[in-house]
Design a protein around this motif. Sequence first.
Motif, PDB file in Angstrom:
ATOM      1  N   ALA A 118       3.711  -3.822  -0.367  1.00 22.90           N
ATOM      2  CA  ALA A 118       4.278  -3.487   0.939  1.00 22.90           C
ATOM      3  C   ALA A 118       3.990  -2.029   1.267  1.00 22.90           C
ATOM      4  CB  ALA A 118       5.781  -3.742   0.926  1.00 22.90           C
ATOM      5  N   ALA A 119       3.814  -1.750   2.555  1.00 25.01           N
ATOM      6  CA  ALA A 119       3.429  -0.399   2.978  1.00 25.01           C
ATOM      7  C   ALA A 119       4.458   0.650   2.607  1.00 25.01           C
ATOM      8  CB  ALA A 119       3.182  -0.386   4.486  1.00 25.01           C
ATOM      9  N   ASP A 120       5.711   0.230   2.422  1.00 23.48           N
ATOM     10  CA  ASP A 120       6.757   1.198   2.062  1.00 23.48           C
ATOM     11  C   ASP A 120       7.149   1.100   0.593  1.00 23.48           C
ATOM     12  OD1 ASP A 120       7.931  -1.269   2.191  1.00 23.48           O
ATOM     13  OD2 ASP A 120       9.636  -0.650   3.422  1.00 23.48           O
ATOM     14  N   ALA A 121       6.348   0.396  -0.198  1.00 20.95           N
ATOM     15  CA  ALA A 121       6.686   0.201  -1.607  1.00 20.95           C
ATOM     16  C   ALA A 121       6.261   1.389  -2.453  1.00 20.95           C
ATOM     17  CB  ALA A 121       6.007  -1.061  -2.132  1.00 20.95           C
ATOM     18  N   GLU A 122       6.897   1.534  -3.611  1.00 19.26           N
ATOM     19  CA  GLU A 122       6.457   2.502  -4.592  1.00 19.26           C
ATOM     20  C   GLU A 122       5.153   2.002  -5.206  1.00 19.26           C
ATOM     21  OE1 GLU A 122       7.897   5.414  -5.243  1.00 19.26           O
ATOM     22  OE2 GLU A 122       9.450   5.016  -3.728  1.00 19.26           O
ATOM     23  N   GLN A 123       4.504   2.861  -5.980  1.00 18.79           N
ATOM     24  CA  GLN A 123       3.257   2.470  -6.620  1.00 18.79           C
ATOM     25  C   GLN A 123       3.473   1.252  -7.512  1.00 18.79           C
ATOM     26  OE1 GLN A 123       1.447   5.647  -8.830  1.00 18.79           O
ATOM     27  NE2 GLN A 123      -0.177   4.349  -9.664  1.00 18.79           N
TER      28      GLN A 123
END
Length: 331
Positions: A118-123
């Motif tokens: 997801a674009a707002d996910a952590e690595q």
Amino acid sequence: MRLLVLGGTEFAGRAVVEAALGRGWDVTVFNRGRQVPTAGVRSLVGDRTAPGGLDALADGEWDAVVDTWRLAPTAVRDAARLLRGRAARYVYVSSCSVYTWAPPAGYTEDADVVEGAAADAEQTDYARDKRGGELAALDAFGADRTVLVRAGLILGPHENVGRLPWWLGRIARGGRVLAPGPRELPLQYIDVRDLAEWIVGAVELELSGPFNLMSAQGHTTMGEFLDACVTVTGSDAELRWTDPQVILDAGIEPWTQLPVWVPPGTDMHDALHAADVSRALGTGLVCRPVEETVADTWDWLRDVGGVAPLRSAVAVKGLDPDVEEKVLGGS
């Protein structure tokens, strides 16, 4: 042409900058300012992972943006959203790792891909992060203004991963060298400068969509690759060609402990060295001979003192000398 390169001081980004400058383009680089940029560029400083880190990009318009980001896709999302009204095209340097494992030999850009982070996910992991970066670029710029460069193995001067530099260093030391067979094993890779020239050409041609970016299948072989290393170093190295099963039985990891090499007849070899690149070839990709890539990398390596500067968080590649000697035994 006005080009913005996000990064632009290391390996692929650096090569893109040099290719664009070679065509007389107006080039801007944006990075954290930790390295001296190539002469002739406009330099903007900022940390795209920090609050307010993109402030230096608040103004300006470009014909294209090139982004080589490899970690959590949030950084791609934020940059692409900020620039979508002020840049005509977004070129994201992705990876063939985005294809669902394991893609069959001859896979094209239509092969299945992993679910992107997801674009707002952590690595997360490399494949999902790269696919997430693709999706973030597509979301901001749309399919008709986005180029997805699905690169394979990248080699050449300024390599900061340590694959070709390791082989050059090992062969330069001379003596008996464990050469992973077979000699005729086909290799597929891309010289970083050929990658860069194709990217700037893609901007000029206003291309869009995904492209597998590496040489044609069988561009060179393991034998030609290592022979070139012996030639340019001028060492007394003696290549001892070793059966793949002997190497695997010794617990040696392909690709990491023996960089570039993966055993024939495996999913890993098909994924890394057997992609269909007809789309890239049909849009101007030209790949130089392996001898030129190896020679130029050796020249650069000597210029920097014989030890390649490695990207942080990337493990040094290579085989322990004791393990190599044990496998070679009295052969």
